[in-house]
Design a protein around this motif. Structure first.
Motif, PDB file in Angstrom:
ATOM      1  N   ASP A 119       0.785  -1.141   0.210  1.00  0.00           N
ATOM      2  CA  ASP A 119       0.047   0.097  -0.101  1.00  0.00           C
ATOM      3  C   ASP A 119       1.107   1.410  -0.121  1.00  0.00           C
ATOM      4  OD1 ASP A 119      -2.408  -1.252  -0.198  1.00  0.00           O
ATOM      5  OD2 ASP A 119      -2.626  -1.270   1.926  1.00  0.00           O
ATOM      6  N   ILE A 120       0.655   2.068  -1.016  1.00  0.00           N
ATOM      7  CA  ILE A 120       1.345   3.325  -1.256  1.00  0.00           C
ATOM      8  C   ILE A 120       0.707   4.548  -1.245  1.00  0.00           C
ATOM      9  CG2 ILE A 120       3.220   4.141  -2.824  1.00  0.00           C
ATOM     10  CD1 ILE A 120       3.736   1.390  -3.660  1.00  0.00           C
ATOM     11  N   TYR A 121       1.018   5.672  -0.602  1.00  0.00           N
ATOM     12  CA  TYR A 121       0.347   6.832  -0.857  1.00  0.00           C
ATOM     13  C   TYR A 121       1.266   7.666  -1.910  1.00  0.00           C
ATOM     14  CZ  TYR A 121      -1.526  11.426   0.048  1.00  0.00           C
ATOM     15  OH  TYR A 121      -2.313  12.717  -0.046  1.00  0.00           O
ATOM     16  N   LEU A 122       0.407   7.889  -2.974  1.00  0.00           N
ATOM     17  CA  LEU A 122       1.344   8.420  -3.998  1.00  0.00           C
ATOM     18  C   LEU A 122       0.314   9.265  -5.012  1.00  0.00           C
ATOM     19  CD1 LEU A 122       3.704   8.912  -5.747  1.00  0.00           C
ATOM     20  CD2 LEU A 122       3.128   6.864  -7.201  1.00  0.00           C
ATOM     21  N   GLN A 123       0.500  10.575  -5.112  1.00  0.00           N
ATOM     22  CA  GLN A 123      -0.684  11.374  -5.923  1.00  0.00           C
ATOM     23  C   GLN A 123      -0.694  10.868  -7.369  1.00  0.00           C
ATOM     24  OE1 GLN A 123      -2.880  13.227  -4.746  1.00  0.00           O
ATOM     25  NE2 GLN A 123      -2.124  13.926  -2.644  1.00  0.00           N
ATOM     26  N   GLY A 221      14.104 -15.086  -7.202  1.00  0.00           N
ATOM     27  CA  GLY A 221      13.948 -15.772  -8.552  1.00  0.00           C
ATOM     28  C   GLY A 221      13.045 -15.084  -9.829  1.00  0.00           C
ATOM     29  N   ALA A 222      11.943 -15.312  -9.923  1.00  0.00           N
ATOM     30  CA  ALA A 222      10.925 -14.917 -10.807  1.00  0.00           C
ATOM     31  C   ALA A 222      10.022 -14.227 -10.172  1.00  0.00           C
ATOM     32  CB  ALA A 222      10.427 -15.790 -11.823  1.00  0.00           C
ATOM     33  N   PHE A 223       9.719 -13.152 -10.845  1.00  0.00           N
ATOM     34  CA  PHE A 223       8.538 -11.909 -10.165  1.00  0.00           C
ATOM     35  C   PHE A 223       7.875 -11.199 -11.472  1.00  0.00           C
ATOM     36  CE2 PHE A 223      12.617  -9.967 -10.268  1.00  0.00           C
ATOM     37  CZ  PHE A 223      12.430  -8.605 -11.017  1.00  0.00           C
ATOM     38  N   LYS A 224       6.585 -10.736 -10.908  1.00  0.00           N
ATOM     39  CA  LYS A 224       5.733  -9.899 -11.780  1.00  0.00           C
ATOM     40  C   LYS A 224       4.667  -9.252 -11.124  1.00  0.00           C
ATOM     41  CE  LYS A 224       2.672 -10.742 -15.893  1.00  0.00           C
ATOM     42  NZ  LYS A 224       3.346  -9.550 -16.648  1.00  0.00           N
ATOM     43  N   VAL A 225       4.746  -7.840 -11.583  1.00  0.00           N
ATOM     44  CA  VAL A 225       3.638  -7.035 -11.256  1.00  0.00           C
ATOM     45  C   VAL A 225       2.259  -7.327 -11.699  1.00  0.00           C
ATOM     46  CG1 VAL A 225       3.132  -4.613 -10.775  1.00  0.00           C
ATOM     47  CG2 VAL A 225       5.653  -5.214 -10.729  1.00  0.00           C
ATOM     48  N   MET A 226       1.316  -7.643 -10.709  1.00  0.00           N
ATOM     49  CA  MET A 226       0.011  -8.377 -11.225  1.00  0.00           C
ATOM     50  C   MET A 226      -0.952  -7.192 -11.684  1.00  0.00           C
ATOM     51  SD  MET A 226       0.823 -11.373 -11.728  1.00  0.00           S
ATOM     52  CE  MET A 226      -0.782 -12.224 -11.627  1.00  0.00           C
ATOM     53  N   SER A 227      -1.502  -6.371 -10.597  1.00  0.00           N
ATOM     54  CA  SER A 227      -2.318  -5.388 -10.767  1.00  0.00           C
ATOM     55  C   SER A 227      -2.287  -4.232  -9.587  1.00  0.00           C
ATOM     56  CB  SER A 227      -3.591  -6.344 -10.558  1.00  0.00           C
ATOM     57  OG  SER A 227      -3.722  -6.571  -8.913  1.00  0.00           O
ATOM     58  N   VAL A 228      -2.978  -3.326  -9.756  1.00  0.00           N
ATOM     59  CA  VAL A 228      -2.864  -2.187  -8.846  1.00  0.00           C
ATOM     60  C   VAL A 228      -4.582  -1.739  -8.695  1.00  0.00           C
ATOM     61  CG1 VAL A 228      -3.044  -0.364 -10.692  1.00  0.00           C
ATOM     62  CG2 VAL A 228      -2.334   0.045  -8.371  1.00  0.00           C
ATOM     63  N   ALA A 229      -4.730  -1.656  -7.423  1.00  0.00           N
ATOM     64  CA  ALA A 229      -6.159  -1.317  -6.806  1.00  0.00           C
ATOM     65  C   ALA A 229      -6.103  -0.242  -5.983  1.00  0.00           C
ATOM     66  CB  ALA A 229      -6.845  -2.468  -6.260  1.00  0.00           C
ATOM     67  N   SER A 230      -7.259   0.193  -5.438  1.00  0.00           N
ATOM     68  CA  SER A 230      -7.332   1.565  -4.458  1.00  0.00           C
ATOM     69  C   SER A 230      -7.642   0.672  -3.110  1.00  0.00           C
ATOM     70  CB  SER A 230      -8.370   2.515  -4.919  1.00  0.00           C
ATOM     71  OG  SER A 230      -9.816   1.983  -4.749  1.00  0.00           O
ATOM     72  N   SER A 231      -7.053   1.218  -2.064  1.00  0.00           N
ATOM     73  CA  SER A 231      -7.276   0.771  -0.787  1.00  0.00           C
ATOM     74  C   SER A 231      -7.330   2.114   0.083  1.00  0.00           C
ATOM     75  CB  SER A 231      -6.170  -0.327  -0.301  1.00  0.00           C
ATOM     76  OG  SER A 231      -4.933   0.401  -0.107  1.00  0.00           O
ATOM     77  N   HIS A 232      -7.360   2.012   1.371  1.00  0.00           N
ATOM     78  CA  HIS A 232      -7.595   3.101   2.231  1.00  0.00           C
ATOM     79  C   HIS A 232      -6.811   2.658   3.640  1.00  0.00           C
ATOM     80  CE1 HIS A 232     -11.010   4.008  -0.269  1.00  0.00           C
ATOM     81  NE2 HIS A 232     -10.837   5.244  -0.003  1.00  0.00           N
ATOM     82  N   TRP A 233      -6.240   3.716   4.400  1.00  0.00           N
ATOM     83  CA  TRP A 233      -5.633   3.522   5.487  1.00  0.00           C
ATOM     84  C   TRP A 233      -6.470   2.934   6.465  1.00  0.00           C
ATOM     85  CZ3 TRP A 233      -3.368   8.215   8.862  1.00  0.00           C
ATOM     86  CH2 TRP A 233      -2.422   7.564   9.731  1.00  0.00           C
ATOM     87  N   ASN A 238     -13.078   6.856   4.854  1.00  0.00           N
ATOM     88  CA  ASN A 238     -12.848   8.141   5.083  1.00  0.00           C
ATOM     89  C   ASN A 238     -11.338   8.701   5.247  1.00  0.00           C
ATOM     90  OD1 ASN A 238     -15.833   8.818   4.961  1.00  0.00           O
ATOM     91  ND2 ASN A 238     -15.939   7.692   7.041  1.00  0.00           N
ATOM     92  N   SER A 239     -10.466   7.743   5.283  1.00  0.00           N
ATOM     93  CA  SER A 239      -9.352   8.173   5.590  1.00  0.00           C
ATOM     94  C   SER A 239      -8.358   8.204   4.129  1.00  0.00           C
ATOM     95  CB  SER A 239      -8.479   6.963   6.509  1.00  0.00           C
ATOM     96  OG  SER A 239      -8.654   5.737   5.589  1.00  0.00           O
ATOM     97  N   ASP A 240      -7.047   8.385   4.257  1.00  0.00           N
ATOM     98  CA  ASP A 240      -6.228   8.415   3.156  1.00  0.00           C
ATOM     99  C   ASP A 240      -6.448   7.355   2.166  1.00  0.00           C
ATOM    100  OD1 ASP A 240      -5.363  10.441   4.659  1.00  0.00           O
ATOM    101  OD2 ASP A 240      -3.253   9.897   4.980  1.00  0.00           O
ATOM    102  N   ARG A 241      -6.245   7.535   0.986  1.00  0.00           N
ATOM    103  CA  ARG A 241      -6.554   6.665  -0.191  1.00  0.00           C
ATOM    104  C   ARG A 241      -4.960   6.091  -0.532  1.00  0.00           C
ATOM    105  NH1 ARG A 241     -10.348   7.023  -5.370  1.00  0.00           N
ATOM    106  NH2 ARG A 241     -10.164   5.114  -6.234  1.00  0.00           N
ATOM    107  N   PHE A 242      -5.085   5.080  -0.658  1.00  0.00           N
ATOM    108  CA  PHE A 242      -3.748   4.445  -1.171  1.00  0.00           C
ATOM    109  C   PHE A 242      -3.740   3.620  -2.390  1.00  0.00           C
ATOM    110  CE2 PHE A 242      -2.769   3.172   3.550  1.00  0.00           C
ATOM    111  CZ  PHE A 242      -2.201   4.276   3.688  1.00  0.00           C
TER     112      PHE A 242
END
Length: 363
Positions: A119-123, A221-233, A238-242
């Motif tokens: 989870d990352i806070y990034l505009q 070894g092997a890796f892959k970025v799969m997806s991105v979604a929104s979440s909250h603190w 009602n809190s910060d959106r990640f």
């Protein structure tokens, strides 16, 4: 100290000893394959010193095969080895994201049964178009083969360090760890640590973390970025959106490729897709995601199933009862659903001509 191994044999040591040292004493093959340890059933870093009598099991990377995973296996093998791998890969992904977006603030990044997320806070929005460059940075970090090095600080010193860095999410994580009984706050550095400070070297990257991790980034070894979604603190809308970035990791490319193939097969057999292709039902955005509108063909299938079940239950001696869809609010206070589940149920229905309130039943 007496170190008891899984086969029941015992090794005696006069001074603290790390699982890595024990593995090396047992044999070079085990030392080479080792990536972590279980000490009295708890997952540990390979280089963490054991200071008292303990039962020790060395966690090793799975043996590689050309065939990859067994048919239908999407886990990838030993769950302890995968936990270490995926927890460490989550750190590598977070470092890669901060290389690309230095302003990104990290919240938390746990391993999962089938991968990991952070989870990352990034505009700046992260999209699937960015996955390739994130993976490219991750590959660079893995190629650098930097060690995962742990250092710890007393609570007061650790909280002072976090306050100076200004990441409120990490401050919150640390405070919750202390409230849960942690005696120190620990960081994991991908790189070298100045033991006297302690602090990471200028070329290193660090994250507040309880661990454990694999010995170095080169173990990944092997890796892959799969997806991105929104979440909250704290899961509070009602809190910060990640931005929650998901990934997965395996010890071999063959295992990753087979995992992705199994996911694609699952997508092709997804009932949500097949049901619409067969004309059984449709889903309309005006109604809402996951809310099925049964077409005549699907309604007939549903009706036949309902009739079969009702007949079978009666044949087996079951009695039928019906209860209302709503009940007085006092009923839900007695059951404990109100007010403890107030955020996940419909609000009370206020009767127009009386003070009585009713609630829809939860199921």
């Amino acid at each position: 100290m007496r170190i008891t191994l899984p086969d029941g044999s015992i090794k005696d040591y006069a001074d603290p000893v790390s699982p890595a040292q024990v593995a090396a004493q047992i044999g070079p093959a085990l030392a080479k394959a080792a990536i972590g340890a279980k000490v009295n059933g708890e997952l540990w870093d390979l280089n963490r010193p054991i200071e008292q009598d303990a039962h020790l099991a060395i966690v090793t990377r799975p043996r590689t095969t050309k065939k990859g995973l067994s048919k239908g296996d999407m886990s990838g093998g030993d769950p302890d080895a995968l936990y270490l791998l995926r927890h460490s890969t989550a750190h590598v992904m977070a470092e890669a994201i901060q290389r690309l977006w230095p302003e990104a603030q990290l919240a938390y990044g746990p391993p999962l049964d089938n991968g990991f997320y952070y989870d990352i806070y990034l505009q700046t929005p992260i999209s699937s178009d960015d996955f390739a460059k994130i993976e490219s940075q991750m590959a660079n970090i893995v190629a650098e083969d930097r060690p995962f090095t742990r250092y710890a600080l007393p609570p007061e010193q650790g909280m002072k360090k976090l306050a100076a860095e200004g990441n409120k999410y990490k401050i919150d994580n640390a405070q919750r760890a202390l409230d849960a009984g942690a005696k120190t706050l620990s960081w994991y550095v991908t790189g070298e640590v100045n033991a006297q400070a302690p602090s990471p070297s200028p070329q290193a990257w660090e994250d507040l973390c309880m661990g454990p991790h694999v010995p170095s980034t080169g173990c990944i070894g092997a890796f892959k970025v799969m997806s991105v979604a929104s979440s909250h603190w704290h899961g509070d809308v009602n809190s910060d959106r990640f931005q929650r970035v998901y990934g997965t990791a395996f010890f071999t490319r063959a295992d990753l490729d087979q995992h992705l193939q199994l996911l694609e097969q699952a997508r092709q057999h997804d009932h949500r897709v097949i049901g619409q292709k067969l004309g059984l039902f449709t889903i309309d955005e005006q109604v809402g995601q996951g809310l099925v509108l049964w077409k005549p063909r699907g309604a007939m299938v549903r009706t036949i199933l309902q009739e079969f079940l009702q007949k079978e239950l009666l044949n087996r001696g079951y009695d039928v009862v019906y209860t209302p869809h709503i009940g007085k609010i006092d009923l839900y206070k007695t059951s404990g659903h109100y007010p403890y589940f107030a955020d996940s149920q419909y609000p009370p229905i206020q009767m127009r001509d009386s003070d009585e309130q009713y609630l829809l039943r939860p199921m």
